[in-house]
Write a protein that holds these residues in place. Structure first.
Motif: not given
Length: 581
Positions: A447-470
């Protein structure tokens, strides 16, 4: 509103050091480097006391899950200049709006006052008192990004996430397939196009959609300038609500008021909450591996859709013979009941440090073969730490290796520090990892959740470590009283500081329960009566809820509260419900 709340950060003895560069603040450096890229705004980025903020919102039911279907949506403003360790602490998050209903397409209407404040704080600045220098100065404030789970993401940006184009980043360039029996859209076999042109998975016409070879290149991500041009010329559908082409050419439901920000075209304006994504993926895998009836993605409908799309004859439903019914062959990734029981017994032996994860053995139910009360943090620990050990030896080696790669992927993504080389490598392997999962699991799993695996590294590169994205569903650690005694206190908004957090709790409880002198006896009497009534009501409501849960879980019947008040259970039935909880 938002601009006035942010001003209070300079009035605290602790946060004033951060804004003056006396504390390490890696995320703020990333943000300012991005602002410095634009010549007109370089002067604003050079002033360390200017603040960038994030917005976050989600809906919740004030009256609990069994009450009326009502949701309230608070809107929070989060200053991003703070270090990751204190970024999401309560005293540093400001409530700017309370939306008293599901916002739907009216989200921009509710947000207009907040956006007006952000525009004013960017263009005209806000007079702010700096406690460190004891002077007033004019502060710029700018919006950096928003942080949501996927449904709130769609409402916030004005894109419908429930159709054939469910992901706002890919938009209409990636169309999901419709599963006839499953009755939903799936991202199955939509990731081979993101692989390099010479990758062997592109030519594989057996393990993905049968007889299909992929030659298409990955769709290009639209720039915000192109998105603005698309939204500036919408054609309203006079026959139906919405815009012309909705559901066929696009999924826009509204134009967000965030486009009123003068710098909006230069941002990555929205981020997915990584913890929500990780929880949903882990929940789907756990339910499927453990073969939990209402949680698994490998059900009969998924097998029928898989037989239509894929060439996996060993997993097709076996037709009835003689007096037997249809049979579903066991998949390699599903544990047998005996193996599942061994896994649950192993969970009963696990022990963690206080605050690391819940006491899993308290949630294990061997009767229903599941673990109850798992939260986001528990799924986080399970996926990144326990999954490889849990299935080792129970599933084939090729399945185990893919699950280990998935576990390691999220472990690297959620690290406290990220290097550019690691993130670049994660962006490269993300589509490969998804394709490997597609070779194992049925189309109904994706479903869309599994598809988001594709985009999470890009968002981490643009926004920094995901501790700030939780943000959403952030859980408080399971502190004991000894933790509170050992934890240092911080200055609050009333400028009070105690010896430790335990002393603060005692002082605040005393302030809450203290009554006027001379009324102590009367207050004690009222408190005793109220407490007795409260306990009595709690037992009565628990008794009613136990009847509802028993009929729902074991007899598959829906019972209302009014009906439950006239019914009863045997002692053994009550004990089964109690064990389930």
């Amino acid at each position: 509103m938002g601009k006035h709340l942010v001003r209070h950060g300079f009035m605290s003895d602790y946060t004033k050091r951060i804004y003056h560069g006396e504390a390490d603040c890696g995320r703020d450096k990333v943000v300012r480097q991005r602002i410095e890229e634009y010549d007109n705004d370089a002067e604003k980025a050079l002033e360390a006391r200017n603040v960038c903020v994030a917005l976050a919102t989600d809906g919740f039911n004030l009256y609990g899950m069994v009450a009326a279907p009502y949701t309230c949506w608070p809107m929070f403003v989060i200053p991003l200049n703070l270090p990751p360790g204190v970024l999401l602490q309560r005293q540093n998050i400001f409530l700017s709006l309370i939306i008293p209903e599901h916002p739907g397409n009216n989200m921009s209407v509710y947000m207009e006052p907040l956006i007006d404040d952000l525009v004013h704080a960017w263009e005209e600045r806000v007079w702010t008192y700096d406690r460190a220098t004891r002077t007033n100065f004019k502060m710029h404030v700018w919006y950096q990004y928003s942080l949501h789970d996927l449904p709130a993401y769609g409402i916030f940006c004005g894109w419908c996430v429930h159709g054939k184009f469910p992901y706002p980043i890919c938009k209409a360039s990636l169309k999901f397939i419709w599963l006839t029996k499953g009755g939903k859209y799936s991202s199955f076999d939509k990731h081979r196009q993101f692989l390099p042109p010479d990758h062997p998975f592109r030519r594989d016409n057996k393990n993905f959609t049968k007889d299909v070879v992929v030659n298409d290149l990955a769709p290009q991500m639209m720039t915000l300038a192109a998105v603005r041009a698309q939204l500036d010329t919408p054609e309203v559908n006079n026959h139906e609500d919405g815009f012309v082409g909705y559901g066929e050419q696009h999924a826009w439901t509204q134009k967000s008021c965030l486009w009123n920000l003068p710098y909006f075209d230069d941002l990555l304006p929205h981020h997915i909450d990584a913890m929500h994504t990780e929880k949903n993926i882990a929940k789907a895998i756990f339910g499927t591996i453990m073969d939990i009836p209402d949680k698994k993605k490998d059900n009969v409908k998924a097998r029928v859709d898989q037989a239509r799309l894929c060439n996996r004859p060993k997993l097709d439903m076996v037709p009835p013979s003689a007096d037997k019914s249809w049979r579903k062959p066991k998949a390699d990734f599903v544990l047998t009941r005996a193996q599942g029981r061994e896994v649950l017994e192993w969970f009963q032996t696990l022990m963690f440090h206080d605050g690391y994860a819940m006491n899993l053995k308290r949630g294990v139910n061997l009767a229903t073969m599941r673990i109850n009360r798992l939260k986001s943090q528990d799924y986080h620990i399970w996926l990144e730490r326990l999954l490889p050990v849990m299935v080792r030896g129970y599933v084939p080696e090729h399945v185990w290796q893919v699950l280990v790669e998935l576990s390691n992927f999220f472990r690297q993504l959620c690290a406290k520090e990220l290097s550019w080389t690691v993130v670049a490598e994660m962006e490269r392997i993300a589509p490969v990892l998804l394709c490997k999962l597609e070779k194992i699991f049925p189309p109904g799993f994706f479903n869309p959740m599994q598809h988001m695996i594709l985009h999470l590294p890009y968002e981490a590169r643009m926004g920094g470590p995901v501790q700030g994205l939780v943000f959403a569903e952030q859980e408080d650690p399971a502190y004991t009283w000894d933790h509170y005694v050992a934890a240092a206190d911080v200055d609050d908004r009333d400028h009070r500081t105690f010896a430790n957090k335990a002393e603060r709790v005692k002082a605040e409880l005393w302030d809450f329960y203290r009554c006027q002198e001379g009324f102590e006896a009367r207050a004690a009497s009222v408190t005793e009566q109220a407490s007795k009534k409260l306990v009595k009501d709690m037992h009565y409501e628990a008794w009613v809820q136990a009847i509802i849960d028993f009929y729902d879980e074991f007899r598959k019947m829906k019972v209302t509260k009014e009906e439950a008040r006239t019914m009863n259970l045997t002692k053994e039935e009550f004990m089964v419900v109690d064990t389930e909880r």
